[in-house]
Design a protein around this motif. Structure first.
Motif, PDB file in Angstrom:
ATOM      1  N   PRO A 220       6.319   2.827  -4.506  1.00 47.93           N
ATOM      2  CA  PRO A 220       7.768   2.981  -4.270  1.00 47.93           C
ATOM      3  C   PRO A 220       8.580   1.827  -4.849  1.00 47.93           C
ATOM      4  O   PRO A 220       9.649   2.025  -5.417  1.00 47.93           O
ATOM      5  N   TRP A 221       8.069   0.580  -4.723  1.00 48.62           N
ATOM      6  CA  TRP A 221       8.817  -0.537  -5.268  1.00 48.62           C
ATOM      7  C   TRP A 221       8.918  -0.436  -6.782  1.00 48.62           C
ATOM      8  O   TRP A 221       9.976  -0.663  -7.361  1.00 48.62           O
ATOM      9  N   GLU A 222       7.796  -0.121  -7.449  1.00 45.21           N
ATOM     10  CA  GLU A 222       7.832  -0.022  -8.908  1.00 45.21           C
ATOM     11  C   GLU A 222       8.784   1.078  -9.347  1.00 45.21           C
ATOM     12  O   GLU A 222       9.497   0.936 -10.342  1.00 45.21           O
ATOM     13  N   THR A 223       8.791   2.185  -8.585  1.00 47.21           N
ATOM     14  CA  THR A 223       9.737   3.256  -8.905  1.00 47.21           C
ATOM     15  C   THR A 223      11.167   2.749  -8.816  1.00 47.21           C
ATOM     16  O   THR A 223      11.984   2.971  -9.709  1.00 47.21           O
ATOM     17  N   ALA A 224      11.445   2.043  -7.709  1.00 49.52           N
ATOM     18  CA  ALA A 224      12.818   1.578  -7.517  1.00 49.52           C
ATOM     19  C   ALA A 224      13.201   0.576  -8.597  1.00 49.52           C
ATOM     20  O   ALA A 224      14.282   0.639  -9.166  1.00 49.52           O
ATOM     21  N   TRP A 225      12.309  -0.361  -8.898  1.00 42.82           N
ATOM     22  CA  TRP A 225      12.644  -1.461  -9.782  1.00 42.82           C
ATOM     23  C   TRP A 225      12.671  -1.023 -11.240  1.00 42.82           C
ATOM     24  O   TRP A 225      13.524  -1.466 -12.009  1.00 42.82           O
ATOM     25  N   LYS A 226      11.720  -0.153 -11.645  1.00 41.44           N
ATOM     26  CA  LYS A 226      11.595   0.141 -13.068  1.00 41.44           C
ATOM     27  C   LYS A 226      12.217   1.457 -13.479  1.00 41.44           C
ATOM     28  O   LYS A 226      12.403   1.708 -14.656  1.00 41.44           O
ATOM     29  N   VAL A 227      12.488   2.348 -12.503  1.00 39.41           N
ATOM     30  CA  VAL A 227      13.039   3.656 -12.875  1.00 39.41           C
ATOM     31  C   VAL A 227      14.457   3.839 -12.357  1.00 39.41           C
ATOM     32  O   VAL A 227      15.395   4.093 -13.107  1.00 39.41           O
ATOM     33  N   VAL A 228      14.616   3.683 -11.015  1.00 40.06           N
ATOM     34  CA  VAL A 228      15.913   4.012 -10.412  1.00 40.06           C
ATOM     35  C   VAL A 228      16.960   2.978 -10.774  1.00 40.06           C
ATOM     36  O   VAL A 228      18.088   3.310 -11.166  1.00 40.06           O
ATOM     37  N   LEU A 229      16.592   1.697 -10.641  1.00 44.88           N
ATOM     38  CA  LEU A 229      17.561   0.634 -10.893  1.00 44.88           C
ATOM     39  C   LEU A 229      18.090   0.667 -12.333  1.00 44.88           C
ATOM     40  O   LEU A 229      19.307   0.627 -12.540  1.00 44.88           O
ATOM     41  N   PRO A 230      17.205   0.769 -13.340  1.00 43.31           N
ATOM     42  CA  PRO A 230      17.743   0.878 -14.701  1.00 43.31           C
ATOM     43  C   PRO A 230      18.622   2.109 -14.892  1.00 43.31           C
ATOM     44  O   PRO A 230      19.609   2.050 -15.614  1.00 43.31           O
ATOM     45  N   ALA A 231      18.253   3.220 -14.230  1.00 44.66           N
ATOM     46  CA  ALA A 231      19.070   4.425 -14.391  1.00 44.66           C
ATOM     47  C   ALA A 231      20.453   4.234 -13.812  1.00 44.66           C
ATOM     48  O   ALA A 231      21.449   4.744 -14.341  1.00 44.66           O
ATOM     49  N   ALA A 232      20.533   3.500 -12.708  1.00 45.20           N
ATOM     50  CA  ALA A 232      21.827   3.297 -12.060  1.00 45.20           C
ATOM     51  C   ALA A 232      22.524   2.056 -12.566  1.00 45.20           C
ATOM     52  O   ALA A 232      23.595   1.701 -12.067  1.00 45.20           O
ATOM     53  N   ALA A 233      21.936   1.389 -13.561  1.00 50.59           N
ATOM     54  CA  ALA A 233      22.448   0.081 -14.001  1.00 50.59           C
ATOM     55  C   ALA A 233      23.940   0.053 -14.340  1.00 50.59           C
ATOM     56  O   ALA A 233      24.644  -0.843 -13.878  1.00 50.59           O
ATOM     57  N   PRO A 234      24.481   1.008 -15.111  1.00 46.30           N
ATOM     58  CA  PRO A 234      25.927   0.925 -15.389  1.00 46.30           C
ATOM     59  C   PRO A 234      26.761   0.969 -14.119  1.00 46.30           C
ATOM     60  O   PRO A 234      27.766   0.264 -14.006  1.00 46.30           O
ATOM     61  N   ARG A 316      35.259   2.608 -17.133  1.00 49.64           N
ATOM     62  CA  ARG A 316      34.540   3.172 -18.268  1.00 49.64           C
ATOM     63  C   ARG A 316      33.038   3.229 -17.987  1.00 49.64           C
ATOM     64  O   ARG A 316      32.360   4.192 -18.299  1.00 49.64           O
ATOM     65  N   TRP A 317      32.512   2.154 -17.350  1.00 49.53           N
ATOM     66  CA  TRP A 317      31.083   2.144 -17.058  1.00 49.53           C
ATOM     67  C   TRP A 317      30.710   3.219 -16.055  1.00 49.53           C
ATOM     68  O   TRP A 317      29.685   3.862 -16.189  1.00 49.53           O
ATOM     69  N   THR A 318      31.544   3.421 -15.016  1.00 45.92           N
ATOM     70  CA  THR A 318      31.239   4.455 -14.033  1.00 45.92           C
ATOM     71  C   THR A 318      31.238   5.814 -14.693  1.00 45.92           C
ATOM     72  O   THR A 318      30.383   6.649 -14.409  1.00 45.92           O
ATOM     73  N   ARG A 319      32.202   6.057 -15.603  1.00 48.35           N
ATOM     74  CA  ARG A 319      32.235   7.354 -16.301  1.00 48.35           C
ATOM     75  C   ARG A 319      30.963   7.553 -17.096  1.00 48.35           C
ATOM     76  O   ARG A 319      30.388   8.636 -17.116  1.00 48.35           O
ATOM     77  N   ARG A 320      30.500   6.440 -17.716  1.00 48.57           N
ATOM     78  CA  ARG A 320      29.297   6.566 -18.528  1.00 48.57           C
ATOM     79  C   ARG A 320      28.102   6.913 -17.661  1.00 48.57           C
ATOM     80  O   ARG A 320      27.256   7.706 -18.053  1.00 48.57           O
ATOM     81  N   VAL A 321      28.026   6.321 -16.473  1.00 45.89           N
ATOM     82  CA  VAL A 321      26.877   6.586 -15.602  1.00 45.89           C
ATOM     83  C   VAL A 321      26.892   8.034 -15.148  1.00 45.89           C
ATOM     84  O   VAL A 321      25.862   8.696 -15.104  1.00 45.89           O
ATOM     85  N   ILE A 322      28.079   8.538 -14.824  1.00 46.04           N
ATOM     86  CA  ILE A 322      28.156   9.933 -14.391  1.00 46.04           C
ATOM     87  C   ILE A 322      27.727  10.856 -15.521  1.00 46.04           C
ATOM     88  O   ILE A 322      26.943  11.781 -15.331  1.00 46.04           O
ATOM     89  N   ARG A 323      28.225  10.553 -16.737  1.00 45.23           N
ATOM     90  CA  ARG A 323      27.870  11.406 -17.875  1.00 45.23           C
ATOM     91  C   ARG A 323      26.375  11.366 -18.129  1.00 45.23           C
ATOM     92  O   ARG A 323      25.736  12.383 -18.372  1.00 45.23           O
ATOM     93  N   LYS A 324      25.790  10.154 -18.020  1.00 44.24           N
ATOM     94  CA  LYS A 324      24.370  10.030 -18.335  1.00 44.24           C
ATOM     95  C   LYS A 324      23.533  10.787 -17.310  1.00 44.24           C
ATOM     96  O   LYS A 324      22.588  11.470 -17.657  1.00 44.24           O
TER      97      LYS A 324
END
Lengths: 330, 303
Positions: A220-234, A316-324
């Motif tokens: 779960p930690w690796e998922t959060a750190w390496k997958v979810v966090l980068p996806a939500a980064a913007p 602008r960053w929030t819009r980008r995250v939603i679009r992505k």
């Protein structure tokens, strides 16, 4: 049949009642549309009227002499035999109007608050979004929103009365009120903002990302750190930018807890004076129309421009995250 | 790395994030406990209903409560119509690709980010000097009548500050009203405005109330915008007209904390004032949260 068709081809004739009703609808619709302009009008009026009062700096000859742009940003000669320095002392025989001590003061407190609030806020958001059981998350979110609801004057009061003494005992500061105290008070104010927006960004990441990662054998930690966090980064970056903007503009906490000394120093244990606190502290005793008055409004213009730019970047960053996340996840 | 090591490492780092959440909640608890400990003894019925005495060293804070209430009442009267109608335009009347709606939303987002002290400057430059000055000139006043700090200008300044809060809450409330209700009403022959007034707005009322409560909570707590648009520390009488100055809980806290002539003597007074302000803000936020959760549950059940 053809007659029926021909009838429907003509524009139907409305009864007087129906026509009156259509007119009324159009009037109401245009009134409501006109009302929508007030939002835009308010923003425009703010910048226009603040700039108008600051304009005295550039139009009035006496003001221009006392507070020119070079006097505001370049080092000025002080006493003979000493090197030129940046000083903010608008109320004196020779007014010194350098903005640099104020910029440095604002930056110091903001830096301290961001260094504390960003890790704590993002980590707490990560906990609430990824690791906490649902019932705990339902408890954490409203409690942190409660912290968001505390008026900034109360946070400033807390920093002044409690934090300052505590920190002086722990760190042994020379000055009881300094950049660290004000910065920590500011951190209390911006952590809820960073937490809420980061948590929204993290929960917006589609569940399929997490499930795929866990299915491939990640913890779960690796998922959060390496997958979810980068996806939500913007979105998390947008949260930080919003927090930064809030910290720059915050007035009461810094006014009450920073010591209000406009000096140039790198030591975080020195008292500081921020841009917003300067306006708040000096506007009460300034003569309307004087160069000092226009100078304070000019600081207001600077604050408005900073936060405006920061907000556009965050939006602008929030819009980008939603679009992505909605476009990319299929 | 072995799987067991990865799991323990992950567990340790997960606990760290839990500690971060605990730290935030812990700070909140510390603040609340400190204020309660310092102020609970002092907050009595007399404290809430009597004016200050002994040169502001003793007595109660009734004028500050009255001033805060009057200020937020005026602010609510000013902000609700404008905010609700703007949200109605954005949600009910604007076409999907409308440029105006796009600009309005952008303006609202930016308005929400403007520092509160800048609102104070706006109140000074626009309301007091421009509007007040022109009003004085038009009404023929010799000395400053409208062009000075007063409760009207302070409440209008706060209304502009809380406009985004009302617009966002109202839009959320309008979104919670199911589309079926609107289409059913239109199908039965009602016009758009009739649908709005008789179906949509009553359905969105809880959310609109949430917006009002949140705006009041902001208005009661914000001090920077009223610093030079009307708040005062020592006033012999309550504000009676629209251009009177007023006392305010938040402003009172600020002055007591930073400019008190005798810190030890006014300390209980300061803590009690902060406690009253906190209780007021929390009560308002609690009401807003309760209404909001009830609305969300109703919306979830309706879909």
């Amino acid at each position: 049949m053809q007659q029926g068709l021909a009838e429907t081809m003509n524009v139907p004739r409305l009864s007087p009642a129906a026509r009156k009703r259509q007119l009324r609808e159009k009037v109401i619709a245009s009134l409501i549309t006109a009302m929508a302009f007030t939002g835009i009008a308010a923003l425009v009026l703010i910048i226009v009227f603040i700039a108008k009062e600051a304009l005295g700096l550039f139009l009035d000859a006496h003001a221009r002499e006392e507070a020119s742009l070079s006097k505001m940003f370049l080092p000025q000669p002080t006493r003979p035999g000493r090197p030129p320095a940046f000083m903010w002392q608008p109320v004196s025989a020779v007014p010194k109007v350098s903005m640099i001590p104020l910029f440095i003061g604002t930056l110091k407190t903001t830096l301290v608050s961001m260094v504390v609030a960003v890790p704590v806020g993002v980590a707490a958001a990560l906990f609430a979004a990824e690791f906490a059981p649902r019932r705990l998350r339902e408890l954490i979110k409203p409690v942190i929103e409660l912290l968001a609801g505390i008026p900034s004057v109360v946070l400033g009061f807390f920093a002044l009365m409690v934090l300052a003494s505590f920190l002086q005992d722990v760190f042994g500061f020379t000055y009881r009120l300094n950049a660290v105290v004000a910065g920590l008070g500011l951190a209390l104010a911006i952590v809820p903002v960073i937490f809420t927006v980061s948590e929204d960004a993290l929960t917006a990441v589609p569940r399929s990302y997490r499930e795929a990662s866990l299915a491939l054998g990640a913890t779960p930690w690796e998922t959060a750190w390496k997958v979810v966090l980068p996806a939500a980064a913007p979105g998390i970056l947008a949260a930080c930018v919003l927090g930064f903007g809030r910290a720059i503009g915050e007035t009461m906490i810094v006014l009450m807890a920073s010591g209000n000394a406009a000096i140039v120093s790198a030591d975080l244990g020195d008292s500081v004076r921020s841009l917003s606190a300067t306006i708040a502290a000096e506007m009460g005793e300034v003569v309307v129309g004087s160069p000092h008055y226009s100078l304070l409004f000019f600081i207001g213009v600077e604050l408005f421009v900073f936060t405006f730019v920061l907000n556009m970047v965050a939006a602008r960053w929030t819009r980008r995250v939603i679009r992505k996340l909605t476009g990319g996840a299929s | 790395m072995k799987h067991a090591t990865r799991r323990t490492l992950g567990g340790a780092l997960t606990s760290l994030t839990g500690l971060a959440a605990l730290l935030i909640i812990g700070m909140l608890v510390v603040i609340l406990l400190d204020v309660l400990r310092g102020g609970a003894g002092r907050v009595t019925w007399e404290f809430l209903t009597k004016p200050p005495s002994d040169g502001m060293m003793a007595g109660g804070i009734f004028p500050a409560l009255y001033g805060t209430a009057a200020l937020t009442l005026l602010m609510t009267v000013a902000v609700m119509p404008v905010g609700v109608l703007t949200a109605v335009y954005l949600h009910e009347y604007a076409s999907p690709g409308s440029r105006l709606a796009h600009w309005v939303r952008l303006a609202v987002v930016n308005l929400a980010g403007v520092p509160s002290i800048v609102f104070g400057l706006f109140g000074l430059g626009f309301f007091i000097h421009f509007v007040g000055g022109n009003l004085d000139r038009a009404l023929g006043y010799e000395e400053l009548h409208w062009a000075q700090p007063g409760i009207l200008w302070a409440s209008l300044t706060l209304a502009v500050l809380t406009l985004p809060v009302v617009i966002v809450s109202t839009e959320e409330a309008l979104r919670a009203v199911p589309m079926d209700h609107r289409t059913a009403s239109l199908a039965l022959g009602a016009t758009q405005s009739q649908t709005l007034v008789r179906v949509v707005l009553p359905g969105a009322l809880p959310g609109i109330l949430t917006g009002a409560v949140l705006a009041v909570s902001r208005g009661a707590g914000e001090v920077a915008p009223i610093l030079f648009t009307g708040a005062a520390y020592f006033l012999p009488e309550l504000p009676t007209s629209l251009n009177s100055q007023f006392m305010h809980l938040g402003y009172h806290t600020y002055v007591l904390a930073t400019q008190s002539p005798d810190v030890e003597a006014t300390r209980p007074l300061l803590y009690a004032t902060v406690l009253v302000l906190l209780l007021l803000t929390f009560a308002l936020n609690l009401v807003a949260v309760v209404i909001r959760t009830r609305t969300r549950r109703k919306a979830a059940n309706a879909h």
